[in-house]
Scaffold this motif. Structure first.
Motif, PDB file in Angstrom:
ATOM      1  N   THR A 225       3.758   1.103   9.917  1.00 40.57           N
ATOM      2  CA  THR A 225       2.703   0.584  10.775  1.00 40.57           C
ATOM      3  C   THR A 225       1.914   1.744  11.376  1.00 40.57           C
ATOM      4  OG1 THR A 225       4.046   0.590  12.788  1.00 40.57           O
ATOM      5  CG2 THR A 225       4.141  -1.411  11.392  1.00 40.57           C
ATOM      6  N   LEU A 226       0.739   1.442  11.859  1.00 37.98           N
ATOM      7  CA  LEU A 226      -0.078   2.452  12.524  1.00 37.98           C
ATOM      8  C   LEU A 226       0.658   3.008  13.742  1.00 37.98           C
ATOM      9  CD1 LEU A 226      -2.757   3.966  12.625  1.00 37.98           C
ATOM     10  CD2 LEU A 226      -3.686   2.074  13.963  1.00 37.98           C
TER      11      LEU A 226
ATOM     12  N   ARG B 119      -5.878   7.193   6.654  1.00 33.82           N
ATOM     13  CA  ARG B 119      -6.774   6.383   7.489  1.00 33.82           C
ATOM     14  C   ARG B 119      -6.725   6.844   8.942  1.00 33.82           C
ATOM     15  NH1 ARG B 119      -4.925   1.739   5.021  1.00 33.82           N
ATOM     16  NH2 ARG B 119      -3.853   1.067   6.905  1.00 33.82           N
ATOM     17  N   TYR B 120      -5.517   7.128   9.431  1.00 35.88           N
ATOM     18  CA  TYR B 120      -5.353   7.599  10.808  1.00 35.88           C
ATOM     19  C   TYR B 120      -6.058   8.945  11.006  1.00 35.88           C
ATOM     20  CZ  TYR B 120      -3.158   8.436  15.318  1.00 35.88           C
ATOM     21  OH  TYR B 120      -2.942   8.677  16.652  1.00 35.88           O
TER      22      TYR B 120
ATOM     23  N   LEU C 212      -1.971   5.164   4.828  1.00 38.36           N
ATOM     24  CA  LEU C 212      -2.087   4.841   6.248  1.00 38.36           C
ATOM     25  C   LEU C 212      -2.292   6.113   7.071  1.00 38.36           C
ATOM     26  CD1 LEU C 212      -1.980   2.637   8.446  1.00 38.36           C
ATOM     27  CD2 LEU C 212       0.500   2.985   8.505  1.00 38.36           C
TER      28      LEU C 212
ATOM     29  N   SER D 211       0.850  -1.188   0.000  1.00 39.33           N
ATOM     30  CA  SER D 211       0.000   0.000   0.000  1.00 39.33           C
ATOM     31  C   SER D 211       0.885   1.236   0.000  1.00 39.33           C
ATOM     32  CB  SER D 211      -0.920   0.007   1.229  1.00 39.33           C
ATOM     33  OG  SER D 211      -0.151   0.075   2.414  1.00 39.33           O
TER      34      SER D 211
END
Length: 169
Positions: free
Chosen positions: A122-123, A23-24, A20, A15
């Motif tokens: 990563t988140l 999305r956050y 990301l 992705s």
């Protein structure tokens, strides 16, 4: 490895790293703009100021770059003392650093996340980038204000923010 790269290694990613971050931002109900596939701009309200954050994906270096600015123009007459303050603050920073964006006369916090070799963000890494930026800006904004608005020296301003408070008023 030599200082100059002779070939750029193409890496497939599952992705786009900026997706990301988007999305956050959605999960936190933050206003954002996506001016291009490789960039997202967020507006986040802090305790002391509103912060404008920009995440940029830099494919050639495989880094996700974060820049965080706040509305505190640096007047030319105080610029040298603000530079001294930036230098003293940066000596204490473990992550990221402050810069002065000369063309705009603005103070900015910057940090990058290295994702070489196709590593996926990563988140938790995105959360750490954001929290590090916001905590640093909230911690040192009063020192910048002290130098710019009160005419304090960099040393005096830094000393004024280097104490820990407990509780809140």
């Amino acid at each position: 490895m030599s200082a100059s790269r002779t070939a750029i290694i193409e890496t497939e990613r599952d992705s786009h790293p900026v997706d990301l971050v988007e999305r956050y931002a959605n999960d936190n109900d933050w206003a954002f703009d996506r001016p291009g596939a490789d960039e997202i701009a967020l507006s986040v309200a802090g305790t002391l100021a509103d912060y404008q954050l920009s995440f940029s994906w830099m494919e050639d270096f495989e880094v996700l770059h974060l820049a965080c600015a706040f509305d505190l123009p640096v007047p030319e007459a105080r610029a040298s003392e603000v530079y001294r303050l930036v230098s003293r603050i940066n000596e204490q920073m473990l992550f990221g650093h402050f810069d002065i964006w000369e063309s705009e006369g603005a103070i900015m916090y910057r940090q990058t996340l290295l994702l070489a070799g196709g590593a996926e963000p990563t988140l938790e890494q995105v959360e750490m980038l954001l929290s590090s930026a916001l905590e640093s800006c909230e911690s040192y904004l009063p020192a910048f204000q002290f130098v710019i608005w009160s005419g304090a020296t960099a040393q005096a301003a830094l000393e004024s923010v280097m104490f820990e408070t407990q509780g809140s008023a």
